[in-house]
Design a protein around this motif. Structure first.
Motif, PDB file in Angstrom:
ATOM      1  N   MET A 109       0.824  -1.204   0.000  1.00 33.72           N
ATOM      2  CA  MET A 109       0.000   0.000   0.000  1.00 33.72           C
ATOM      3  C   MET A 109       0.866   1.265   0.000  1.00 33.72           C
ATOM      4  O   MET A 109       0.523   2.266  -0.630  1.00 33.72           O
ATOM      5  N   SER A 110       1.989   1.230   0.684  1.00 34.18           N
ATOM      6  CA  SER A 110       2.870   2.403   0.704  1.00 34.18           C
ATOM      7  C   SER A 110       3.410   2.707  -0.688  1.00 34.18           C
ATOM      8  O   SER A 110       3.563   3.877  -1.069  1.00 34.18           O
ATOM      9  N   LYS A 111       3.699   1.670  -1.461  1.00 33.57           N
ATOM     10  CA  LYS A 111       4.185   1.884  -2.826  1.00 33.57           C
ATOM     11  C   LYS A 111       3.150   2.587  -3.695  1.00 33.57           C
ATOM     12  O   LYS A 111       3.493   3.248  -4.671  1.00 33.57           O
ATOM     13  N   LEU A 112       1.877   2.438  -3.325  1.00 37.49           N
ATOM     14  CA  LEU A 112       0.796   3.080  -4.067  1.00 37.49           C
ATOM     15  C   LEU A 112       0.451   4.455  -3.492  1.00 37.49           C
ATOM     16  O   LEU A 112      -0.479   5.115  -3.980  1.00 37.49           O
ATOM     17  N   GLY A 113       1.194   4.867  -2.471  1.00 35.33           N
ATOM     18  CA  GLY A 113       0.869   6.123  -1.801  1.00 35.33           C
ATOM     19  C   GLY A 113      -0.329   6.005  -0.891  1.00 35.33           C
ATOM     20  O   GLY A 113      -0.919   7.014  -0.485  1.00 35.33           O
ATOM     21  N   LEU A 114      -0.708   4.763  -0.545  1.00 36.10           N
ATOM     22  CA  LEU A 114      -1.885   4.511   0.288  1.00 36.10           C
ATOM     23  C   LEU A 114      -1.502   3.961   1.661  1.00 36.10           C
ATOM     24  O   LEU A 114      -2.328   3.387   2.356  1.00 36.10           O
ATOM     25  N   GLY A 115      -0.247   4.138   2.045  1.00 39.64           N
ATOM     26  CA  GLY A 115       0.165   3.730   3.373  1.00 39.64           C
ATOM     27  C   GLY A 115      -0.374   4.681   4.426  1.00 39.64           C
ATOM     28  O   GLY A 115      -0.835   5.786   4.130  1.00 39.64           O
ATOM     29  N   TYR A 116      -0.287   4.257   5.676  1.00 39.46           N
ATOM     30  CA  TYR A 116      -0.849   5.056   6.763  1.00 39.46           C
ATOM     31  C   TYR A 116      -0.210   6.437   6.842  1.00 39.46           C
ATOM     32  O   TYR A 116      -0.903   7.456   6.984  1.00 39.46           O
ATOM     33  N   ASP A 117       1.109   6.511   6.747  1.00 36.42           N
ATOM     34  CA  ASP A 117       1.786   7.796   6.893  1.00 36.42           C
ATOM     35  C   ASP A 117       1.357   8.772   5.810  1.00 36.42           C
ATOM     36  O   ASP A 117       1.242   9.988   6.064  1.00 36.42           O
ATOM     37  N   GLU A 118       1.118   8.264   4.604  1.00 41.91           N
ATOM     38  CA  GLU A 118       0.686   9.142   3.517  1.00 41.91           C
ATOM     39  C   GLU A 118      -0.763   9.606   3.724  1.00 41.91           C
ATOM     40  O   GLU A 118      -1.077  10.782   3.536  1.00 41.91           O
ATOM     41  N   ILE A 119      -1.621   8.682   4.117  1.00 38.67           N
ATOM     42  CA  ILE A 119      -3.043   8.999   4.222  1.00 38.67           C
ATOM     43  C   ILE A 119      -3.324   9.946   5.385  1.00 38.67           C
ATOM     44  O   ILE A 119      -4.144  10.871   5.278  1.00 38.67           O
ATOM     45  N   ARG A 120      -2.658   9.756   6.505  1.00 36.59           N
ATOM     46  CA  ARG A 120      -2.998  10.555   7.683  1.00 36.59           C
ATOM     47  C   ARG A 120      -2.612  12.020   7.514  1.00 36.59           C
ATOM     48  O   ARG A 120      -3.088  12.870   8.268  1.00 36.59           O
ATOM     49  N   GLU A 121      -1.765  12.356   6.545  1.00 36.68           N
ATOM     50  CA  GLU A 121      -1.462  13.761   6.301  1.00 36.68           C
ATOM     51  C   GLU A 121      -2.714  14.536   5.913  1.00 36.68           C
ATOM     52  O   GLU A 121      -2.905  15.691   6.317  1.00 36.68           O
ATOM     53  N   ASP A 122      -3.578  13.928   5.106  1.00 32.25           N
ATOM     54  CA  ASP A 122      -4.843  14.557   4.709  1.00 32.25           C
ATOM     55  C   ASP A 122      -6.015  14.121   5.573  1.00 32.25           C
ATOM     56  O   ASP A 122      -7.054  14.784   5.571  1.00 32.25           O
ATOM     57  N   ASN A 123      -5.856  13.017   6.273  1.00 34.12           N
ATOM     58  CA  ASN A 123      -6.960  12.446   7.038  1.00 34.12           C
ATOM     59  C   ASN A 123      -6.434  11.941   8.377  1.00 34.12           C
ATOM     60  O   ASN A 123      -6.277  10.734   8.586  1.00 34.12           O
ATOM     61  N   PRO A 124      -6.153  12.846   9.318  1.00 38.13           N
ATOM     62  CA  PRO A 124      -5.559  12.423  10.589  1.00 38.13           C
ATOM     63  C   PRO A 124      -6.469  11.542  11.439  1.00 38.13           C
ATOM     64  O   PRO A 124      -5.999  10.878  12.351  1.00 38.13           O
ATOM     65  N   GLY A 125      -7.752  11.520  11.123  1.00 39.25           N
ATOM     66  CA  GLY A 125      -8.671  10.694  11.907  1.00 39.25           C
ATOM     67  C   GLY A 125      -8.836   9.282  11.383  1.00 39.25           C
ATOM     68  O   GLY A 125      -9.603   8.497  11.953  1.00 39.25           O
ATOM     69  N   ILE A 126      -8.103   8.922  10.318  1.00 36.99           N
ATOM     70  CA  ILE A 126      -8.281   7.600   9.720  1.00 36.99           C
ATOM     71  C   ILE A 126      -7.874   6.496  10.694  1.00 36.99           C
ATOM     72  O   ILE A 126      -6.855   6.582  11.371  1.00 36.99           O
ATOM     73  N   VAL A 127      -8.700   5.482  10.788  1.00 36.46           N
ATOM     74  CA  VAL A 127      -8.354   4.258  11.510  1.00 36.46           C
ATOM     75  C   VAL A 127      -7.916   3.254  10.449  1.00 36.46           C
ATOM     76  O   VAL A 127      -8.731   2.795   9.645  1.00 36.46           O
ATOM     77  N   TYR A 128      -6.648   2.948  10.444  1.00 34.44           N
ATOM     78  CA  TYR A 128      -6.010   2.204   9.357  1.00 34.44           C
ATOM     79  C   TYR A 128      -5.637   0.826   9.888  1.00 34.44           C
ATOM     80  O   TYR A 128      -4.825   0.702  10.797  1.00 34.44           O
ATOM     81  N   CYS A 129      -6.233  -0.211   9.318  1.00 36.24           N
ATOM     82  CA  CYS A 129      -6.012  -1.568   9.820  1.00 36.24           C
ATOM     83  C   CYS A 129      -5.386  -2.424   8.731  1.00 36.24           C
ATOM     84  O   CYS A 129      -5.981  -2.650   7.677  1.00 36.24           O
ATOM     85  N   ALA A 130      -4.173  -2.892   9.002  1.00 40.72           N
ATOM     86  CA  ALA A 130      -3.460  -3.779   8.084  1.00 40.72           C
ATOM     87  C   ALA A 130      -3.491  -5.199   8.638  1.00 40.72           C
ATOM     88  O   ALA A 130      -3.111  -5.436   9.784  1.00 40.72           O
ATOM     89  N   ILE A 131      -3.951  -6.136   7.829  1.00 42.70           N
ATOM     90  CA  ILE A 131      -3.986  -7.553   8.200  1.00 42.70           C
ATOM     91  C   ILE A 131      -2.948  -8.285   7.358  1.00 42.70           C
ATOM     92  O   ILE A 131      -2.875  -8.099   6.142  1.00 42.70           O
ATOM     93  N   ASN A 132      -2.130  -9.092   8.011  1.00 41.68           N
ATOM     94  CA  ASN A 132      -1.185  -9.932   7.265  1.00 41.68           C
ATOM     95  C   ASN A 132      -0.920 -11.211   8.046  1.00 41.68           C
ATOM     96  O   ASN A 132      -1.448 -11.402   9.137  1.00 41.68           O
ATOM     97  N   GLY A 133      -0.113 -12.055   7.466  1.00 41.91           N
ATOM     98  CA  GLY A 133       0.100 -13.365   8.072  1.00 41.91           C
ATOM     99  C   GLY A 133       1.049 -13.356   9.246  1.00 41.91           C
ATOM    100  O   GLY A 133       0.751 -13.888  10.318  1.00 41.91           O
ATOM    101  N   PHE A 134       2.217 -12.715   9.065  1.00 43.77           N
ATOM    102  CA  PHE A 134       3.290 -12.874  10.044  1.00 43.77           C
ATOM    103  C   PHE A 134       3.953 -11.552  10.435  1.00 43.77           C
ATOM    104  O   PHE A 134       5.061 -11.542  10.939  1.00 43.77           O
ATOM    105  N   GLY A 135       3.264 -10.435  10.208  1.00 45.59           N
ATOM    106  CA  GLY A 135       3.793  -9.156  10.641  1.00 45.59           C
ATOM    107  C   GLY A 135       4.588  -8.443   9.569  1.00 45.59           C
ATOM    108  O   GLY A 135       4.870  -8.981   8.493  1.00 45.59           O
TER     109      GLY A 135
END
Length: 383
Positions: A109-135
Protein backbone atom coordinates in the motif's frame (compact mmCIF):
# COMPACT_ATOMS: atom_id res chain seq x y z
CA UNK A 1 -35.67 -2.55 32.31
CA UNK A 2 -35.11 -3.46 28.68
CA UNK A 3 -35.40 -0.73 26.07
CA UNK A 4 -37.83 -1.40 23.25
CA UNK A 5 -36.12 -1.95 19.92
CA UNK A 6 -36.52 0.96 17.53
CA UNK A 7 -35.66 1.89 13.98
CA UNK A 8 -33.05 4.43 15.09
CA UNK A 9 -29.69 4.33 13.25
CA UNK A 10 -27.36 1.43 13.95
CA UNK A 11 -24.22 2.11 16.05
CA UNK A 12 -21.87 2.69 13.09
CA UNK A 13 -24.29 4.74 10.99
CA UNK A 14 -22.26 7.49 9.27
CA UNK A 15 -18.96 5.57 9.37
CA UNK A 16 -17.34 5.08 5.96
CA UNK A 17 -15.08 2.05 5.47
CA UNK A 18 -12.67 1.78 2.55
CA UNK A 19 -12.24 -1.96 2.12
CA UNK A 20 -9.14 -2.94 0.14
CA UNK A 21 -9.15 -6.48 1.57
CA UNK A 22 -9.99 -9.78 -0.05
CA UNK A 23 -10.49 -13.49 0.73
CA UNK A 24 -11.68 -13.94 4.34
CA UNK A 25 -10.21 -12.17 7.39
CA UNK A 26 -10.56 -8.62 6.05
CA UNK A 27 -13.91 -9.11 4.29
CA UNK A 28 -15.34 -10.75 7.42
CA UNK A 29 -14.25 -7.76 9.51
CA UNK A 30 -15.76 -5.26 7.09
CA UNK A 31 -18.99 -7.25 6.78
CA UNK A 32 -19.34 -7.09 10.56
CA UNK A 33 -18.86 -3.32 10.37
CA UNK A 34 -21.52 -3.18 7.64
CA UNK A 35 -23.84 -5.25 9.83
CA UNK A 36 -23.34 -2.60 12.52
CA UNK A 37 -24.41 0.17 10.17
CA UNK A 38 -21.21 1.33 8.45
CA UNK A 39 -21.07 2.10 4.75
CA UNK A 40 -18.48 -0.26 3.26
CA UNK A 41 -17.03 0.40 -0.19
CA UNK A 42 -15.16 -2.67 -1.42
CA UNK A 43 -12.36 -1.87 -3.87
CA UNK A 44 -11.79 -4.72 -6.34
CA UNK A 45 -9.62 -5.44 -9.35
CA UNK A 46 -11.46 -4.85 -12.65
CA UNK A 47 -12.32 -8.11 -14.39
CA UNK A 48 -11.22 -10.32 -11.50
CA UNK A 49 -12.29 -8.95 -8.17
CA UNK A 50 -11.86 -10.67 -4.84
CA UNK A 51 -10.08 -14.02 -5.19
CA UNK A 52 -12.99 -15.84 -3.57
CA UNK A 53 -15.36 -14.91 -6.39
CA UNK A 54 -13.84 -17.91 -8.22
CA UNK A 55 -13.60 -20.24 -5.21
CA UNK A 56 -16.13 -22.92 -6.00
CA UNK A 57 -17.92 -25.19 -6.02
CA UNK A 58 -20.30 -24.78 -4.35
CA UNK A 59 -21.94 -21.99 -6.32
CA UNK A 60 -25.09 -19.98 -5.77
CA UNK A 61 -27.22 -18.62 -8.64
CA UNK A 62 -25.24 -15.37 -8.31
CA UNK A 63 -21.71 -16.56 -7.63
CA UNK A 64 -19.41 -18.28 -5.17
CA UNK A 65 -20.96 -19.20 -1.82
CA UNK A 66 -17.54 -18.54 -0.26
CA UNK A 67 -17.54 -14.92 -1.47
CA UNK A 68 -21.15 -14.41 -0.53
CA UNK A 69 -20.60 -15.62 3.03
CA UNK A 70 -18.53 -12.54 3.99
CA UNK A 71 -19.53 -9.72 1.63
CA UNK A 72 -23.15 -8.77 2.24
CA UNK A 73 -24.03 -5.14 2.85
CA UNK A 74 -21.18 -3.70 0.75
CA UNK A 75 -20.76 -1.65 -2.41
CA UNK A 76 -18.30 -2.93 -5.02
CA UNK A 77 -16.22 -0.49 -7.05
CA UNK A 78 -13.73 -1.75 -9.63
CA UNK A 79 -10.53 0.32 -9.57
CA UNK A 80 -7.28 -0.45 -11.34
CA UNK A 81 -4.67 0.78 -8.86
CA UNK A 82 -2.00 0.71 -11.60
CA UNK A 83 -3.98 3.35 -13.48
CA UNK A 84 -3.28 6.94 -12.41
CA UNK A 85 -6.91 8.03 -12.67
CA UNK A 86 -8.24 5.10 -10.69
CA UNK A 87 -5.49 5.47 -8.12
CA UNK A 88 -6.49 9.12 -7.67
CA UNK A 89 -10.05 7.98 -6.96
CA UNK A 90 -8.72 5.48 -4.42
CA UNK A 91 -6.84 8.33 -2.73
CA UNK A 92 -10.01 10.39 -2.61
CA UNK A 93 -11.86 7.46 -1.04
CA UNK A 94 -9.23 7.18 1.68
CA UNK A 95 -9.37 10.94 2.28
CA UNK A 96 -13.08 10.65 3.05
CA UNK A 97 -12.98 7.35 4.92
CA UNK A 98 -13.18 6.81 8.66
CA UNK A 99 -11.66 3.33 8.37
CA UNK A 100 -9.33 1.67 5.88
CA UNK A 101 -8.66 -2.03 5.99
CA UNK A 102 -6.39 -4.06 3.72
CA UNK A 103 -4.52 -7.36 3.67
CA UNK A 104 -1.86 -6.74 1.05
CA UNK A 105 1.70 -7.80 1.79
CA UNK A 106 3.53 -5.27 3.98
CA UNK A 107 4.80 -2.37 1.92
CA UNK A 108 2.36 -2.78 -1.00
CA UNK A 109 0.00 0.00 0.00
CA UNK A 110 2.87 2.40 0.70
CA UNK A 111 4.18 1.88 -2.83
CA UNK A 112 0.80 3.08 -4.07
CA UNK A 113 0.87 6.12 -1.80
CA UNK A 114 -1.88 4.51 0.29
CA UNK A 115 0.16 3.73 3.37
CA UNK A 116 -0.85 5.06 6.76
CA UNK A 117 1.79 7.80 6.89
CA UNK A 118 0.69 9.14 3.52
CA UNK A 119 -3.04 9.00 4.22
CA UNK A 120 -3.00 10.56 7.68
CA UNK A 121 -1.46 13.76 6.30
CA UNK A 122 -4.84 14.56 4.71
CA UNK A 123 -6.96 12.45 7.04
CA UNK A 124 -5.56 12.42 10.59
CA UNK A 125 -8.67 10.69 11.91
CA UNK A 126 -8.28 7.60 9.72
CA UNK A 127 -8.35 4.26 11.51
CA UNK A 128 -6.01 2.20 9.36
CA UNK A 129 -6.01 -1.57 9.82
CA UNK A 130 -3.46 -3.78 8.08
CA UNK A 131 -3.99 -7.55 8.20
CA UNK A 132 -1.19 -9.93 7.26
CA UNK A 133 0.10 -13.37 8.07
CA UNK A 134 3.29 -12.87 10.04
CA UNK A 135 3.79 -9.16 10.64
CA UNK A 136 5.65 -6.35 8.91
CA UNK A 137 9.10 -7.07 10.33
CA UNK A 138 11.01 -10.36 10.02
CA UNK A 139 7.94 -12.18 8.65
CA UNK A 140 6.97 -9.55 6.09
CA UNK A 141 7.79 -11.75 3.06
CA UNK A 142 5.96 -14.85 4.30
CA UNK A 143 2.59 -15.55 2.69
CA UNK A 144 -0.21 -15.78 5.22
CA UNK A 145 -2.68 -18.56 4.43
CA UNK A 146 -5.00 -19.90 7.11
CA UNK A 147 -4.09 -23.56 6.62
CA UNK A 148 -0.36 -22.87 6.92
CA UNK A 149 -0.89 -20.69 10.01
CA UNK A 150 -2.99 -23.44 11.64
CA UNK A 151 0.03 -25.68 11.14
CA UNK A 152 2.89 -23.39 12.18
CA UNK A 153 0.83 -21.70 14.92
CA UNK A 154 0.30 -24.90 16.89
CA UNK A 155 -3.45 -25.30 16.40
CA UNK A 156 -3.14 -28.48 14.35
CA UNK A 157 -0.88 -30.03 17.00
CA UNK A 158 -3.74 -29.95 19.54
CA UNK A 159 -6.53 -30.78 17.06
CA UNK A 160 -7.27 -34.33 15.98
CA UNK A 161 -5.60 -37.39 17.44
CA UNK A 162 -2.11 -37.30 18.92
CA UNK A 163 -0.54 -39.08 15.95
CA UNK A 164 -2.54 -37.22 13.26
CA UNK A 165 -2.71 -33.41 13.57
CA UNK A 166 -5.84 -31.98 11.96
CA UNK A 167 -6.99 -28.57 10.80
CA UNK A 168 -10.27 -27.07 11.95
CA UNK A 169 -13.28 -27.54 9.67
CA UNK A 170 -13.36 -23.86 8.69
CA UNK A 171 -10.63 -21.27 8.14
CA UNK A 172 -10.73 -20.56 11.85
CA UNK A 173 -7.57 -18.42 11.98
CA UNK A 174 -8.98 -16.07 9.35
CA UNK A 175 -12.22 -15.84 11.32
CA UNK A 176 -10.40 -15.08 14.58
CA UNK A 177 -8.23 -12.50 12.85
CA UNK A 178 -11.25 -10.81 11.28
CA UNK A 179 -12.94 -10.55 14.65
CA UNK A 180 -9.75 -9.21 16.27
CA UNK A 181 -9.51 -6.62 13.50
CA UNK A 182 -13.10 -5.52 14.03
CA UNK A 183 -12.53 -5.21 17.79
CA UNK A 184 -9.40 -3.11 17.23
CA UNK A 185 -11.19 -0.86 14.75
CA UNK A 186 -14.09 -0.26 17.12
CA UNK A 187 -11.68 0.56 19.96
CA UNK A 188 -9.76 3.00 17.74
CA UNK A 189 -12.97 4.70 16.64
CA UNK A 190 -13.95 5.11 20.28
CA UNK A 191 -10.53 6.57 21.14
CA UNK A 192 -10.85 8.97 18.19
CA UNK A 193 -13.88 10.54 19.82
CA UNK A 194 -11.61 11.69 22.66
CA UNK A 195 -8.43 12.54 20.77
CA UNK A 196 -9.57 13.44 17.27
CA UNK A 197 -6.84 11.20 15.89
CA UNK A 198 -6.99 7.80 14.27
CA UNK A 199 -4.46 5.01 14.58
CA UNK A 200 -2.51 2.40 12.62
CA UNK A 201 -3.45 -1.15 13.61
CA UNK A 202 -1.67 -4.32 12.54
CA UNK A 203 -3.38 -7.65 13.08
CA UNK A 204 -1.59 -10.85 12.11
CA UNK A 205 -2.94 -14.33 11.60
CA UNK A 206 -0.21 -15.85 13.75
CA UNK A 207 -0.77 -13.60 16.77
CA UNK A 208 -4.56 -13.96 16.51
CA UNK A 209 -4.14 -17.72 16.58
CA UNK A 210 -1.72 -17.62 19.51
CA UNK A 211 -4.13 -15.37 21.37
CA UNK A 212 -6.87 -17.97 20.92
CA UNK A 213 -4.92 -20.88 22.43
CA UNK A 214 -5.95 -19.76 25.96
CA UNK A 215 -5.60 -22.66 28.43
CA UNK A 216 -3.57 -24.79 26.01
CA UNK A 217 -1.14 -21.95 25.38
CA UNK A 218 -0.76 -21.19 29.07
CA UNK A 219 -0.27 -24.88 29.83
CA UNK A 220 2.68 -24.98 27.44
CA UNK A 221 4.21 -21.81 28.92
CA UNK A 222 3.80 -22.96 32.53
CA UNK A 223 4.94 -26.57 32.17
CA UNK A 224 7.46 -26.31 29.35
CA UNK A 225 5.63 -29.17 27.59
CA UNK A 226 3.52 -28.71 24.49
CA UNK A 227 0.16 -30.50 24.71
CA UNK A 228 -0.78 -32.84 21.91
CA UNK A 229 -3.98 -33.83 20.17
CA UNK A 230 -6.60 -35.61 22.26
CA UNK A 231 -9.38 -36.00 19.73
CA UNK A 232 -12.62 -34.87 21.34
CA UNK A 233 -11.28 -35.10 24.88
CA UNK A 234 -10.47 -32.15 27.13
CA UNK A 235 -6.96 -32.14 28.62
CA UNK A 236 -8.09 -30.95 32.05
CA UNK A 237 -11.71 -32.12 32.51
CA UNK A 238 -13.45 -35.51 32.46
CA UNK A 239 -15.90 -36.51 31.24
CA UNK A 240 -15.77 -33.70 28.70
CA UNK A 241 -15.84 -35.50 25.34
CA UNK A 242 -17.96 -37.45 22.90
CA UNK A 243 -19.43 -40.71 24.14
CA UNK A 244 -21.00 -43.58 22.25
CA UNK A 245 -24.68 -44.41 22.65
CA UNK A 246 -26.73 -47.14 20.99
CA UNK A 247 -26.99 -45.19 17.71
CA UNK A 248 -24.32 -42.50 17.68
CA UNK A 249 -22.25 -39.96 19.53
CA UNK A 250 -23.26 -37.38 22.08
CA UNK A 251 -21.10 -34.63 23.57
CA UNK A 252 -21.07 -34.56 27.38
CA UNK A 253 -19.43 -31.75 29.35
CA UNK A 254 -19.18 -32.22 33.10
CA UNK A 255 -17.45 -29.15 34.49
CA UNK A 256 -17.77 -29.97 38.19
CA UNK A 257 -18.38 -32.78 40.67
CA UNK A 258 -22.07 -31.97 41.02
CA UNK A 259 -22.66 -32.38 37.31
CA UNK A 260 -20.79 -35.67 37.34
CA UNK A 261 -22.96 -36.95 40.19
CA UNK A 262 -26.09 -36.03 38.25
CA UNK A 263 -24.68 -37.71 35.14
CA UNK A 264 -24.00 -40.90 37.08
CA UNK A 265 -27.53 -40.91 38.50
CA UNK A 266 -29.15 -40.14 35.13
CA UNK A 267 -27.49 -43.11 33.40
CA UNK A 268 -28.42 -45.47 36.25
CA UNK A 269 -24.94 -45.66 37.75
CA UNK A 270 -25.03 -43.45 40.88
CA UNK A 271 -22.26 -45.57 42.35
CA UNK A 272 -19.75 -43.99 39.98
CA UNK A 273 -19.94 -40.68 41.86
CA UNK A 274 -18.66 -42.41 44.99
CA UNK A 275 -16.05 -44.58 43.29
CA UNK A 276 -12.69 -43.51 44.78
CA UNK A 277 -11.25 -43.33 41.26
CA UNK A 278 -13.82 -40.72 40.20
CA UNK A 279 -14.71 -38.55 43.21
CA UNK A 280 -12.82 -35.48 41.93
CA UNK A 281 -12.16 -34.09 38.50
CA UNK A 282 -8.41 -34.67 38.83
CA UNK A 283 -9.05 -38.33 39.62
CA UNK A 284 -11.47 -38.65 36.71
CA UNK A 285 -8.85 -37.23 34.34
CA UNK A 286 -6.27 -39.64 35.76
CA UNK A 287 -8.57 -42.63 35.31
CA UNK A 288 -10.27 -41.45 32.13
CA UNK A 289 -10.04 -44.73 30.13
CA UNK A 290 -11.73 -46.72 32.90
CA UNK A 291 -14.32 -44.00 33.43
CA UNK A 292 -15.23 -43.84 29.75
CA UNK A 293 -15.65 -47.59 29.57
CA UNK A 294 -18.08 -47.48 32.51
CA UNK A 295 -20.05 -44.58 31.04
CA UNK A 296 -20.34 -46.00 27.53
CA UNK A 297 -21.37 -49.40 28.90
CA UNK A 298 -24.41 -47.67 30.37
CA UNK A 299 -25.03 -45.29 27.47
CA UNK A 300 -25.25 -48.02 24.84
CA UNK A 301 -28.52 -49.11 26.45
CA UNK A 302 -30.44 -46.29 24.70
CA UNK A 303 -30.19 -43.99 21.69
CA UNK A 304 -28.62 -40.54 21.53
CA UNK A 305 -31.90 -38.61 21.53
CA UNK A 306 -33.07 -40.37 24.68
CA UNK A 307 -29.85 -39.65 26.53
CA UNK A 308 -29.72 -36.00 25.45
CA UNK A 309 -33.23 -35.44 26.77
CA UNK A 310 -32.51 -37.30 29.98
CA UNK A 311 -29.17 -35.60 30.66
CA UNK A 312 -30.41 -32.11 29.91
CA UNK A 313 -33.37 -32.83 32.19
CA UNK A 314 -30.86 -33.65 34.90
CA UNK A 315 -28.96 -30.38 34.26
CA UNK A 316 -26.00 -32.16 32.69
CA UNK A 317 -24.63 -30.32 29.60
CA UNK A 318 -25.09 -32.69 26.67
CA UNK A 319 -25.98 -32.58 23.00
CA UNK A 320 -25.93 -34.49 19.76
CA UNK A 321 -23.12 -34.07 17.25
CA UNK A 322 -25.13 -32.12 14.69
CA UNK A 323 -24.66 -31.32 11.04
CA UNK A 324 -24.73 -27.64 10.07
CA UNK A 325 -28.36 -27.96 8.95
CA UNK A 326 -29.25 -29.53 12.28
CA UNK A 327 -27.35 -26.81 14.15
CA UNK A 328 -29.27 -24.06 12.34
CA UNK A 329 -32.53 -25.88 13.03
CA UNK A 330 -31.64 -26.08 16.71
CA UNK A 331 -30.95 -22.34 16.85
CA UNK A 332 -34.34 -21.74 15.19
CA UNK A 333 -36.06 -24.04 17.69
CA UNK A 334 -34.41 -22.09 20.52
CA UNK A 335 -35.80 -18.85 19.03
CA UNK A 336 -32.36 -17.41 18.42
CA UNK A 337 -33.32 -16.19 14.93
CA UNK A 338 -30.00 -17.25 13.38
CA UNK A 339 -30.83 -16.35 9.77
CA UNK A 340 -31.35 -13.17 7.78
CA UNK A 341 -32.65 -12.56 4.29
CA UNK A 342 -30.45 -10.63 1.85
CA UNK A 343 -32.81 -10.13 -1.05
CA UNK A 344 -34.36 -12.14 -3.89
CA UNK A 345 -32.36 -14.87 -5.64
CA UNK A 346 -30.13 -15.26 -2.59
CA UNK A 347 -30.26 -17.93 0.08
CA UNK A 348 -30.67 -16.85 3.68
CA UNK A 349 -27.42 -16.13 5.53
CA UNK A 350 -26.18 -16.57 9.08
CA UNK A 351 -26.81 -13.23 10.76
CA UNK A 352 -24.43 -11.14 12.84
CA UNK A 353 -24.29 -12.89 16.22
CA UNK A 354 -25.22 -9.85 18.35
CA UNK A 355 -28.89 -9.33 19.20
CA UNK A 356 -29.62 -5.69 19.97
CA UNK A 357 -32.11 -4.41 22.51
CA UNK A 358 -32.28 -0.83 21.26
CA UNK A 359 -31.74 -1.34 17.53
CA UNK A 360 -33.75 -3.02 14.82
CA UNK A 361 -31.30 -3.96 12.04
CA UNK A 362 -32.63 -3.52 8.53
CA UNK A 363 -32.39 -6.21 5.87
CA UNK A 364 -28.84 -6.02 4.47
CA UNK A 365 -28.13 -5.64 0.80
CA UNK A 366 -26.93 -8.81 -0.93
CA UNK A 367 -23.27 -9.48 -1.71
CA UNK A 368 -22.45 -7.17 -4.61
CA UNK A 369 -21.62 -8.16 -8.14
CA UNK A 370 -18.13 -7.23 -9.26
CA UNK A 371 -18.11 -3.49 -9.91
CA UNK A 372 -21.86 -3.26 -9.36
CA UNK A 373 -21.56 0.20 -7.80
CA UNK A 374 -18.60 1.47 -9.83
CA UNK A 375 -20.43 4.21 -11.73
CA UNK A 376 -22.21 5.56 -8.66
CA UNK A 377 -19.09 5.51 -6.47
CA UNK A 378 -16.92 7.09 -9.18
CA UNK A 379 -19.46 9.89 -9.58
CA UNK A 380 -19.58 10.44 -5.83
CA UNK A 381 -15.80 10.54 -5.49
CA UNK A 382 -15.52 13.04 -8.34
CA UNK A 383 -18.29 15.23 -6.94
Amino acid sequence: MQETRTDRPLPLEGILVADFSRVLAGPLATMMLADLGARVIKVERPGAGDDTRTWGPPWSPTGSTYFESVNRGKESVALDLSDAGDLALAHELTRRADVLIHNFKPGTMSKLGLGYDEIREDNPGIVYCAINGFGSRAGRDLLGYDFVVQAVGGLMSITGERDEPMKAGVALVDVLTGKDAAIGILAALNARQRTGHGDHLEVTLLTSLLGSLVNQGQSALETGRSPGGMGNQHPSIAPYETLHTADGLIAVACGNDGQFARLAAAIGRPDLANDPRFTTNALRVEHRPVLLAELEDALTAADAATWVDRLNGAQVPAGRVNTIHEAVRLACDLELDPLIEVGPNHAAQIRHPITWTAYQPSEPTPPPGLGEHTDAVRAWLRG
